[in-house]
Enzyme design. Structure first.
Site, short mmCIF file in Angstrom:
data_model
loop_
_atom_site.label_atom_id
_atom_site.label_comp_id
_atom_site.label_asym_id
_atom_site.label_seq_id
_atom_site.Cartn_x
_atom_site.Cartn_y
_atom_site.Cartn_z
N GLY A 14 19.12 24.01 13.43
CA GLY A 14 18.34 25.02 12.71
C GLY A 14 17.66 26.01 13.64
O GLY A 14 17.46 25.75 14.82
N ARG A 63 10.28 30.57 11.58
CA ARG A 63 8.83 30.78 11.52
C ARG A 63 8.14 30.67 12.89
O ARG A 63 6.98 31.03 13.04
CB ARG A 63 8.20 29.77 10.55
CG ARG A 63 8.32 30.24 9.10
CD ARG A 63 7.59 29.31 8.18
NE ARG A 63 8.38 28.14 7.85
CZ ARG A 63 7.85 27.02 7.33
NH1 ARG A 63 6.57 26.91 7.13
NH2 ARG A 63 8.64 26.00 7.05
N THR A 111 21.93 20.22 5.92
CA THR A 111 21.80 18.97 6.68
C THR A 111 23.04 18.07 6.53
O THR A 111 23.43 17.38 7.48
CB THR A 111 20.54 18.19 6.24
OG1 THR A 111 20.51 18.15 4.80
CG2 THR A 111 19.28 18.86 6.73
#
Ligand code: UD1
Ligand code: CA
Length: 487
Positions: free
Chosen positions: A9, A13, A89
């Site tokens: 990932g 953020r 995932t």
């Protein structure tokens, strides 16, 4: 046991050029913690070491693994698989499938969840075991949260058996009220996992292949689902943003502070110490506020560290006092020595017992024998200093000629007067005294006073008086007048 660490990932953020799993906690990448835990869990008998699924910043993550395995050979067991596109995932785990040993269960960890305890994971793995007549099961690490927003929810039937995991974005209003969440950490029987992963579809709110969908498949296949919880909530906390990273850092530092207090160390304030590496302490060590420890640091019994010291890769002996604001890196300090305030010990500083290094003294790559002192404003570099030597204020070893470094040797019982320069290579013989201000360019013989200094003379002399114009004098007078008026 197979261990797969999901780390593909992006971590949007974080707003960082660095992949999220390489962000640091106590000076080490998040992934480093997960790998260490995985290696300890697996031991050395497992055929396949931990598998890291990389994607975003794959080159950086591989580079980190390369460098780290040069320092720690255990890490050579770690391998990577690439998830070129992040489709969820389930899709991430699918990439690792060909590497998995089907005769062993598979533990899924997240590269951004650094502090899961070994005890918690061992318990979870046991739960998935088929021992004592039980069937092999899926074991989920779950957590009860006051505010479960954002997490996948554990859906149970009226008997309490787990039926499925529903992601926040796909959950009904009623499901959103469930406070038991999926931490993401789970153990699965690998043979079935193969089948389930291949059957995953991305028909959900996010258009992703959810690993969590295998739970409903397992239920359908009659595979039992068991759950357990971590002892502490921080064990399952993932890092998504910089404030979460900072919060986890504080938790980790507090855990470390508690551990050293348990071992007999006094801390002025357990909330104001940072250990970025390993800190080993004897009993009755006292550490004042604001200290940072990096790499491997040892503090022997009875040592006191004053406020705001930074100590890296150093060994500090018994009953040493380090005064405030000292900076110690790659040094050895003998018992009963006094260091600082404002001292700087650099790599290769090797001090014997009862050595005093005072304010604004820098020592680099130098051996200093017992009972010697350099108390004020000095530089001791590439030197060998004997016992009972007194190095006066402002003494400098001129060790560098612009190209090469040279050694200074100062034998036992030498007294060096203030503001002396020792132009290396040079030797000061045993018991010699160097007069203040000496520039030593040749060896000083033992037991004599050596001094290099211009002869002192005194002259009749008149100190000049400041010249003034009538205009400047008038101005001065008017300023004086106005100051008086104000009073
Ligand atoms: C996931 C779980 C959710 C759980 C939560 C816990 C799924 C579908 N959801 O949600 O139930 O409550 O974690 O934090 O599993 N990753 C990849 N490749 C991908 C996507 C993710 O490697 O394609 C990695 C990420 O780097 C991260 C982990 O998987 O380490 C979790 O991904 P993330 O996107 O944070 O999952 P969540 O949506 O939070
Ligand atoms: Ca997440």
């Amino acid at each position: 046991m197979n261990i797969v660490i999901l780390a593909a990932g992006q971590g949007k953020r974080m707003k960082s050029a660095l992949p999220k799993v390489l962000q640091t906690l106590a000076g080490k990448p998040l992934l480093h913690y997960v790998l260490n835990t995985a290696l300890v869990l697996q031991g050395k008998n497992t055929k396949i070491g931990p598998i890291v699924v990389v994607g975003h910043g794959a080159a950086d993550v591989k580079q980190f693994l390369q460098v780290a395995s040069e320092q720690d050979s255990n890490l050579t067991r770690v391998s990577t698989v690439l998830q070129a596109e992040q489709k969820g995932t389930g899709h991430a785990l699918l990439q690792a499938l060909p590497k998995l040993d089907v005769n062993e269960p598979t533990l899924v960890l997240y590269g951004d969840v650094p502090l899961t305890g070994k005890k918690t994971l061992t318990k979870l793995a046991k739960l998935a075991d088929g021992v004592r007549g039980q069937d092999a099961a899926v074991a989920l690490l779950t957590q009860h949260l006051q505010n479960p927003t954002g997490y996948g929810r554990i859906v149970r039937d009226i008997e309490g058996s787990v039926k499925a995991i529903v992601e926040e974005k796909d959950a009904t209003a009623e499901q959103k009220r469930i406070q038991e969440i999926n931490t993401g950490i789970m153990v699965l029987p690998t043979n079935s996992l193969k089948k389930w992963l291949k059957a995953l579809r991305a028909s959900n709110a996010q258009g992703e292949y959810y690993l969590t969908d295998v739970i409903a498949m397992a239920v359908k296949d009659g595979v039992p689902i068991r759950t357990s919880q971590a002892d502490a909530e921080y064990e399952t906390v993932g890092v998504n943003s910089r404030d979460q990273l900072a919060a986890l850092e504080r938790v980790h530092q507090m855990n470390q502070a508690n551990a050293i207090m348990d071992a007999g160390v006094s801390l002025a304030d357990p909330a104001r110490i940072d250990i970025r590496g390993t800190l080993e302490c004897g009993t009755d060590v006292f550490i004042d506020v604001g200290c940072v420890f990096e790499g491997c640091v040892t503090l022997a019994a009875g040592t006191t560290i004053g406020p705001y010291c930074v100590i890296r890769n150093s060994v500090i002996g018994k009953s040493v006092t380090i005064h405030p604001y000292s900076h110690i890196d790659g040094a050895k300090v003998g018992a009963n020595s006094l260091i600082g305030p404002y001292a700087r010990l650099r790599p290769g500083a090797d001090l014997a017992n009862d050595v005093h290094i005072g304010n604004f003294v820098e020592v680099k790559n130098s051996k200093i024998a017992a009972n010697s002192k350099a108390n004020h404003l000095a530089y001791v570099g590439d030197a060998i200093v004997g016992s009972r030597v007194n190095i006066g204020a402002g003494t400098i070893t001129c060790n560098y000629d612009g190209v090469n470094k040279h050694q200074t040797i100062i034998e036992d019982d030498v007294f060096i007067g203030s503001d002396t320069q020792l132009v290396a290579p040079v030797r000061v013989g045993r018991g010699a005294t160097l007069g203040a201000g000496t520039t030593l360019t040749k060896d000083a013989p033992p037991n004599q006073l050596t001094v290099s200094r211009a002869k002192q003379i005194s002259l009749q002399w008149q100190r000049p008086v400041k010249k003034t114009t009538p205009k400047a004098a008038a101005k001065k007078a008017s300023i004086k007048k106005s100051v008086k008026a104000k009073k």
